[in-house]
Design a protein around this motif. Structure first.
Motif, short mmCIF file in Angstrom:
data_model
loop_
_atom_site.label_atom_id
_atom_site.label_comp_id
_atom_site.label_asym_id
_atom_site.label_seq_id
_atom_site.Cartn_x
_atom_site.Cartn_y
_atom_site.Cartn_z
N PHE A 29 38.66 41.54 55.99
CA PHE A 29 38.37 42.39 54.85
C PHE A 29 39.57 42.32 53.91
O PHE A 29 40.66 41.91 54.32
N ARG A 30 39.38 42.73 52.67
CA ARG A 30 40.50 42.75 51.73
C ARG A 30 40.42 43.98 50.84
O ARG A 30 39.33 44.50 50.58
N GLN A 31 41.60 44.39 50.39
CA GLN A 31 41.68 45.57 49.54
C GLN A 31 42.65 45.31 48.41
O GLN A 31 43.85 45.09 48.65
N ALA A 32 42.14 45.33 47.20
CA ALA A 32 42.97 45.20 46.01
C ALA A 32 43.41 46.60 45.57
O ALA A 32 42.77 47.60 45.92
N PRO A 33 44.49 46.69 44.80
CA PRO A 33 44.98 48.00 44.37
C PRO A 33 43.91 48.80 43.64
O PRO A 33 43.25 48.29 42.73
N GLY A 34 43.72 50.04 44.08
CA GLY A 34 42.78 50.92 43.43
C GLY A 34 41.32 50.67 43.76
O GLY A 34 40.43 51.28 43.18
N LYS A 35 41.09 49.76 44.71
CA LYS A 35 39.72 49.43 45.07
C LYS A 35 39.46 49.69 46.54
O LYS A 35 40.39 49.88 47.33
N GLU A 36 38.18 49.68 46.91
CA GLU A 36 37.83 49.87 48.31
C GLU A 36 38.12 48.60 49.11
O GLU A 36 38.26 47.52 48.56
N ARG A 37 38.15 48.78 50.41
CA ARG A 37 38.31 47.64 51.30
C ARG A 37 36.97 46.93 51.45
O ARG A 37 35.99 47.52 51.92
N ASP A 38 36.94 45.67 51.06
CA ASP A 38 35.69 44.92 50.99
C ASP A 38 35.61 43.85 52.07
O ASP A 38 36.62 43.24 52.44
N PHE A 39 34.40 43.58 52.47
CA PHE A 39 34.13 42.52 53.44
C PHE A 39 34.42 41.15 52.84
O PHE A 39 34.10 40.89 51.67
N VAL A 40 35.00 40.27 53.64
CA VAL A 40 35.25 38.90 53.23
C VAL A 40 34.47 37.92 54.10
O VAL A 40 33.70 37.10 53.61
N ALA A 41 34.68 38.01 55.41
CA ALA A 41 34.05 37.06 56.33
C ALA A 41 34.05 37.65 57.73
O ALA A 41 34.86 38.51 58.05
N ALA A 42 33.13 37.15 58.56
CA ALA A 42 33.08 37.58 59.95
C ALA A 42 32.58 36.44 60.82
O ALA A 42 31.91 35.51 60.32
N THR A 76 28.75 32.55 61.52
CA THR A 76 29.69 33.13 60.56
C THR A 76 28.94 33.78 59.40
O THR A 76 27.78 33.42 59.11
N TYR A 77 29.61 34.71 58.76
CA TYR A 77 29.06 35.43 57.61
C TYR A 77 30.13 35.50 56.52
O TYR A 77 31.31 35.66 56.84
N TYR A 78 29.69 35.41 55.26
CA TYR A 78 30.63 35.42 54.15
C TYR A 78 30.13 36.29 53.02
O TYR A 78 28.92 36.34 52.74
N ALA A 79 31.08 36.92 52.33
CA ALA A 79 30.74 37.56 51.07
C ALA A 79 30.42 36.48 50.05
O ALA A 79 30.99 35.38 50.09
N ASP A 80 29.53 36.78 49.14
CA ASP A 80 29.14 35.81 48.13
C ASP A 80 30.35 35.33 47.32
O ASP A 80 30.40 34.17 46.90
N SER A 81 31.30 36.20 47.11
CA SER A 81 32.45 35.87 46.25
C SER A 81 33.36 34.81 46.86
O SER A 81 34.16 34.20 46.15
N VAL A 82 33.26 34.59 48.17
CA VAL A 82 34.14 33.61 48.82
C VAL A 82 33.38 32.46 49.45
O VAL A 82 34.01 31.50 49.93
N LYS A 83 32.07 32.53 49.44
CA LYS A 83 31.27 31.50 50.09
C LYS A 83 31.55 30.14 49.47
O LYS A 83 31.60 29.99 48.24
N GLY A 84 31.78 29.15 50.32
CA GLY A 84 32.10 27.81 49.84
C GLY A 84 33.58 27.57 49.60
O GLY A 84 34.00 26.43 49.42
N ARG A 85 34.37 28.64 49.58
CA ARG A 85 35.82 28.51 49.37
C ARG A 85 36.62 28.91 50.60
O ARG A 85 37.69 28.37 50.85
N PHE A 86 36.12 29.89 51.35
CA PHE A 86 36.82 30.39 52.53
C PHE A 86 36.06 29.98 53.80
O PHE A 86 34.83 29.89 53.79
N THR A 87 36.81 29.77 54.87
CA THR A 87 36.21 29.45 56.16
C THR A 87 36.87 30.28 57.25
O THR A 87 38.10 30.26 57.38
N ILE A 88 36.06 31.01 58.00
CA ILE A 88 36.56 31.77 59.14
C ILE A 88 36.32 30.97 60.41
O ILE A 88 35.29 30.30 60.55
N SER A 89 37.29 31.01 61.30
CA SER A 89 37.15 30.33 62.59
C SER A 89 37.95 31.10 63.63
O SER A 89 38.73 31.99 63.29
#
Length: 128
Positions: free
Chosen positions: A37-50, A58-71
Motif C-alpha cells: 500500500f502507499r500513502q502520499a502526504p495528506g491522502k489515505e493509504r491506498d492499495f498498490v498490489a497484492a 496477483t492483484y494490482y491497482a489500475d494506476s500501477v498495472k503494467g508498471r509494477f510487479t509484486i513477487s
C-alpha cells in the motif's frame, strides 16, 4: 503476528525503477497473503498490489498495472515490489502488509482493514 521490515526506497527520476523489499519474521510467512500500500502526504493509504500465499495470483491497482510487479520468495520470507516507469505521482511512503489466510478476490486485496500486520514504511520519491 508477523513482523515486517521494508527497504529499498529512495529518490529516483521519472521513468526510473526501484525495487522494494519486505522481510518477514516471527511467523510462518507462507501462511500470509501479502500486499503493498502507499500513502502520499495528506491522502489515505491506498492499495498498490497484492499476492496470494503461493505467489500464483496477483492483484494490482489500475494506476500501477503494467508498471509494477509484486513477487515473493517463501524460502527467503520476503515479498518484493518491482517498480518501473516511475512517475512523480508514485511519490509516497510504501507499506508492506500481511493478511492471514487466502486471498481470492480483488476486493479482498484492496481492503487494507483485512491486513493485520504492517511494516514501518519506506519513502519513495520520484522527481520530474
Amino acid at each position: 503476528q508477523v513482523q515486517l521490515v521494508e527497504s529499498g526506497g529512495g529518490l529516483v527520476q521519472a521513468g526510473g525503477s526501484l525495487r522494494l523489499s519486505c522481510a518477514a519474521s516471527g511467523h510462518t510467512f507462507s501462511m500470509y497473503a501479502m500486499g503493498w500500500f502507499r500513502q502520499a502526504p495528506g491522502k489515505e493509504r491506498d492499495f498498490v498490489a497484492a499476492i496470494t500465499r503461493s505467489g500464483l495470483n496477483t492483484y494490482y491497482a489500475d494506476s500501477v498495472k503494467g508498471r509494477f510487479t509484486i513477487s515473493r520468495d517463501n524460502a527467503e520470507n520476503t515479498v518484493y515490489l518491482q517498480m518501473s516507469s516511475l512517475k512523480p505521482e508514485d511519490t509516497a511512503v510504501y507499506y508492506c502488509a500481511a493478511r492471514m489466510g487466502s486471498l481470492n478476490y480483488y476486493y479482498q486485496a484492496r481492503d487494507r482493514e483485512s491486513f493485520g500486520s504492517w511494516g514501518q514504511g519506506t519513502q519513495v520519491t520520484v522527481s520530474s
